[in-house]
Enzyme design. Structure first.
Site, short mmCIF file in Angstrom:
data_model
loop_
_atom_site.label_atom_id
_atom_site.label_comp_id
_atom_site.label_asym_id
_atom_site.label_seq_id
_atom_site.Cartn_x
_atom_site.Cartn_y
_atom_site.Cartn_z
N CYS A 2 0.83 -1.20 0.00
CA CYS A 2 0.00 0.00 0.00
C CYS A 2 0.86 1.25 0.00
CB CYS A 2 -0.89 0.01 1.23
SG CYS A 2 -1.89 -1.45 1.38
N ARG A 27 4.85 0.45 -6.07
CA ARG A 27 4.82 -0.42 -4.89
C ARG A 27 3.86 -1.58 -5.06
NH1 ARG A 27 6.80 2.70 -0.41
NH2 ARG A 27 5.57 1.55 1.10
N TRP A 74 -3.02 -2.67 -1.71
CA TRP A 74 -2.65 -4.00 -2.19
C TRP A 74 -3.38 -4.97 -1.25
CZ3 TRP A 74 0.17 -8.39 -0.62
CH2 TRP A 74 0.69 -9.18 -1.65
N ASN A 100 -1.39 1.57 5.89
CA ASN A 100 -0.48 0.58 5.30
C ASN A 100 -0.01 -0.29 6.46
OD1 ASN A 100 1.49 -0.87 4.02
ND2 ASN A 100 2.89 0.86 3.74
N GLY A 101 -0.17 -1.61 6.34
CA GLY A 101 0.25 -2.51 7.42
C GLY A 101 -0.90 -3.46 7.77
N GLU A 482 18.24 -16.26 -9.69
CA GLU A 482 17.80 -14.88 -9.93
C GLU A 482 17.28 -14.72 -11.37
OE1 GLU A 482 16.90 -12.37 -8.47
OE2 GLU A 482 17.21 -10.65 -9.76
N LYS A 486 13.55 -13.51 -12.26
CA LYS A 486 13.28 -12.33 -13.11
C LYS A 486 12.28 -12.73 -14.20
CE LYS A 486 14.21 -9.81 -11.29
NZ LYS A 486 14.81 -9.48 -10.03
N GLU A 489 8.77 -13.27 -12.76
CA GLU A 489 8.13 -12.05 -12.27
C GLU A 489 7.55 -11.20 -13.38
OE1 GLU A 489 11.51 -10.34 -9.93
OE2 GLU A 489 9.97 -10.13 -8.41
N HIS A 505 19.06 -35.13 -10.62
CA HIS A 505 18.25 -35.62 -9.51
C HIS A 505 16.78 -35.26 -9.66
CE1 HIS A 505 21.87 -36.87 -7.42
NE2 HIS A 505 22.40 -35.70 -7.80
N LYS A 606 6.35 -3.88 -4.63
CA LYS A 606 7.78 -3.56 -4.60
C LYS A 606 8.39 -3.84 -3.23
CE LYS A 606 11.67 -1.97 -6.09
NZ LYS A 606 12.45 -2.87 -6.93
O1 M6R Z 1 13.23 -4.71 -0.52
P1 M6R Z 1 13.81 -6.09 -0.37
O2 M6R Z 1 15.12 -6.23 -1.06
O3 M6R Z 1 13.87 -6.56 1.04
O4 M6R Z 1 12.80 -7.03 -1.13
C1 M6R Z 1 12.96 -8.41 -1.14
C2 M6R Z 1 12.09 -9.05 -2.18
O5 M6R Z 1 10.75 -8.78 -1.94
C3 M6R Z 1 12.45 -8.57 -3.59
O6 M6R Z 1 13.78 -8.79 -3.89
C4 M6R Z 1 11.57 -9.28 -4.63
O7 M6R Z 1 11.90 -10.63 -4.71
C5 M6R Z 1 11.68 -8.56 -5.97
N1 M6R Z 1 10.40 -8.54 -6.60
C6 M6R Z 1 12.65 -9.19 -6.89
O8 M6R Z 1 12.65 -8.68 -8.17
#
Ligand code: M6R
Length: 611
Positions: A2, A27, A74, A100-101, A482, A486, A489, A505, A606
């Site tokens: 949020c 966000r 969110w 937010n929270g 990673e 990517k 995502e 395996h 985010k």
């Molecule tokens: O702000 P942070 O680095 O703590 O966030 C951690 C993850 O939420 C963040 O890296 C997430 O996996 C991203 N969407 C990756 O692209």
């Protein structure tokens, strides 16, 4: 997650609220709303989906007022719907609140309200809080005291923006565990979830502390603790420049941020390396403190977790320290046998990730020193840490992390060298050689970026399958993970990252002519290269479509890989910073070909400020 914005000024707040909410879009959100204080009461507009829907609503039913609050939601408690979107009101529309929270004890707070006959319009914990706050004012208690009382009853995390109909020129804010800043500029005072949201309006900001309440009127900001005692505000000059938060002519923020990596890594080297010395000014760990550490525990989430995996390998390589990594969401529920000699290292772009924060709070309670690698000054993580290493990547707006990740890798490389030197684990000449190698990394990244058209053509060839497999070994195993993340995502194509040695395996069963297998084969020191090539042969024997990341001039992959992205030579231990850029571009162009919303992928936020 949020986003919150609010204004108390001398002109119409509504355009500022909308512009602030747009700047918070990154966000992640699924509905939005605003509320303003009008002479005859509070009014709001809310809508589901993108902010353009809220703007349409406002164009048919305009609002204008000098004091207002806005929110992007969110969904957590209750579906994404208009009635669940913020701002929420008490039953008599006297108080409007954005949040937010999570209010963890909302059921407990709700029960007596239901008994009093209060009816609820939404399924949210936020509405319970605003109704509870209204109940605290019922006996004529002054608003600030009622707010203190209501917040003392609430358990969980919150950043709040609040309007009180009885005080039309005021705006209240409060923070516990979720980020919130207060800003001031020539046209008024503001609140926001982060600085970029109100950057054009403000010159100075206060990073609210946990347990603080702010009372804003056009020319004044007063701070209080949760008992209502006044607190002196600590204003800080805003140093961010506007061009740090625009897309600079790139079609997306993500593409801009991928291209910023050369500059960001060069900036880290310029900042933290002087001659042949690594100097980390905010680390605050002297030789003695470092020598007393007998174990390191790295905790983080998502992409930052993969950075932690890389950090572990490097610190183990350069020092005699045993290092473990864990996902913060797992670590916080383990019994990890910590002691005052365990250095707990948190990695986070935002510094607001709920699980990471909870993990370090747990470690602090057990007496551990806390070191954080973080990108956001003033963030919750930074405030909880005695030892800091800033990644200085600048604001990262694309939801998928790119420049923050490579900056974390570089930060780990510098940290590992620094620790090795202070503990006497690495001779000076070796340390100099390592620094020299690191200095070459920004140029290597630049050369990968120059290949973006070639990488785009490969992505366009393979983007349409249901899945893909990413393989790497040792330093490039976290990079395989990673790369797969990517791709998932932003292109929504299933992707699996695997340690290449584990392929036999299980995942080998997936391999057929339709499966793209992305193999990272850039080991120039030949320690794991041969093994990687054997894995490629196994994929080839089953007709998998091999896309290899290889070192320029390496001919061993000729005839083995269908597509090759050649990257400049670097030491295997530093090659992840280069290789991941190729994988970021591969994912980017796959997503581009699949037509997804790259900067704001579905369902993602985010910074994940709730558990
Ligand atoms: O702000 P942070 O680095 O703590 O966030 C951690 C993850 O939420 C963040 O890296 C997430 O996996 C991203 N969407 C990756 O692209």
């Amino acid at each position: 997650m949020c986003g919150i914005v609010g204004m108390c000024g001398n002109s119409d707040a509504v355009p500022v609220l909308i512009s602030g909410l747009k700047r918070l879009e990154y966000r992640g959100y699924d509905s939005a709303g605003i509320a303003v204080s009008l002479p005859d009461g509070l009014e709001s507009r809310r809508s589901v989906g993108r902010l353009s829907n809220l703007e349409k609503r406002l164009s048919t039913k305009p609002l204008a007022a000098a004091v207002g609050i806005g929110h992007t939601r969110w969904a957590t408690h209750g579906e994404a719907s208009e009635r669940n979107s913020h701002p929420h009101f008490d039953q008599e529309n006297r108080i409007a609140l954005v949040h937010n929270g999570i209010i963890e004890n909302y059921q407990e707070l709700k029960a007596p309200l239901l008994e009093q006959g209060i009816t609820f319009q939404s399924e949210t914990d936020t509405e319970v809080l605003v109704q509870h706050l209204a109940a605290c004012t019922q006996d004529g208690t002054e608003f600030l005291s009622a707010l203190c009382a209501a917040l003392q009853d609430a358990r969980g995390a919150y950043a709040l923006g609040i309007l009180n109909q009885a005080e039309p020129g005021r705006l209240y804010a409060a923070r516990l565990g979720s980020p919130l800043i207060v800003g001031r500029g020539p046209d008024g005072v503001y609140i926001a979830s982060d600085v970029p949201a109100i950057l054009p309006q403000v010159d100075e900001v206060i990073y609210l502390e946990d347990g603080q309440i702010a009372r804003l009127s056009e020319n004044e900001v007063e701070l209080f603790d949760l008992q209502g005692n006044p607190v002196s505000p600590e204003w800080k000059q805003v140093e961010l420049e506007e061009n740090a938060v625009d897309s600079a002519g790139f079609e997306t923020f993500m593409l801009k941020e991928i291209h910023e990596q050369t500059r960001v890594l060069q900036g880290l080297l310029d900042r933290y390396v002087s001659g042949e010395q690594v100097l980390l000014p905010d680390l605050n760990l002297n030789d003695e403190a470092l020598r007393s550490i007998d174990r390191m525990m790295i905790v983080s989430c998502g992409t930052a977790f993969y950075a932690g995996m890389y950090g572990r390998l490097l610190i183990e390589k350069f020092t005699d320290l045993p290092v473990e990594t864990d996902l913060a969401s797992e670590f916080r529920y383990r019994d990890p046998k910590l002691s005052a000699n365990t250095l707990v290292l948190a990695v986070s772009q935002s510094g607001e990730t709920a699980d990471t924060l909870a993990s370090i709070k747990m470690a602090k309670e057990q007496g551990c020193p806390i070191l954080s690698i973080c990108n956001v000054e003033g963030s919750s993580l930074v405030r909880e840490s005695q030892h800091l290493l800033y990644t200085h990547a600048g604001p990262e707006i694309g939801v998928a992390s790119t420049k923050a990740f490579t900056a974390q890798l570089m930060a780990f490389a510098l940290l590992a060298l620094h620790i090795a030197k202070l503990r006497g684990d690495m001779p000076a000449d070796r340390s100099h050689r390592m620094i020299c190698e690191l200095r070459g990394i920004p140029l290597c990244i630049h050369r990968v970026l120059e290949q973006r058209e070639h990488i785009q053509s490969i992505a366009e060839k393979h983007h349409d399958g249901p899945s893909s497999l990413y393989l790497g070994r040792r330093f490039n195993y976290p990079i395989a993970l990673e790369g797969a993340l990517k791709n998932k995502e932003i292109s929504y194509q299933h992707a699996e990252g695997y340690a290449a040695g584990e392929m036999k395996h299980g995942p080998i069963a997936l391999i057929n002519e339709a499966l793209p297998v992305i193999c990272i084969c850039t080991d120039t020191e030949d320690e794991v290269a041969e093994k990687m090539i054997s894995n490629l042969r196994e994929v080839q024997a089953r007709n998998g479509r091999i896309i290899a990341i290889a070192t320029e001039g390496d001919t061993r992959l000729d005839g083995l890989a269908g597509d090759i992205i050649f990257v400049p030579r670097s030491l295997e231990r530093f090659s992840p910073m280069v290789n991941v850029v190729a994988l970021q571009l591969l994912a980017y162009y796959a997503a581009h070909a699949r037509g997804t919303d790259i900067d704001k992928p579905r369902n993602l936020a985010k910074s994940v400020t709730v558990e």
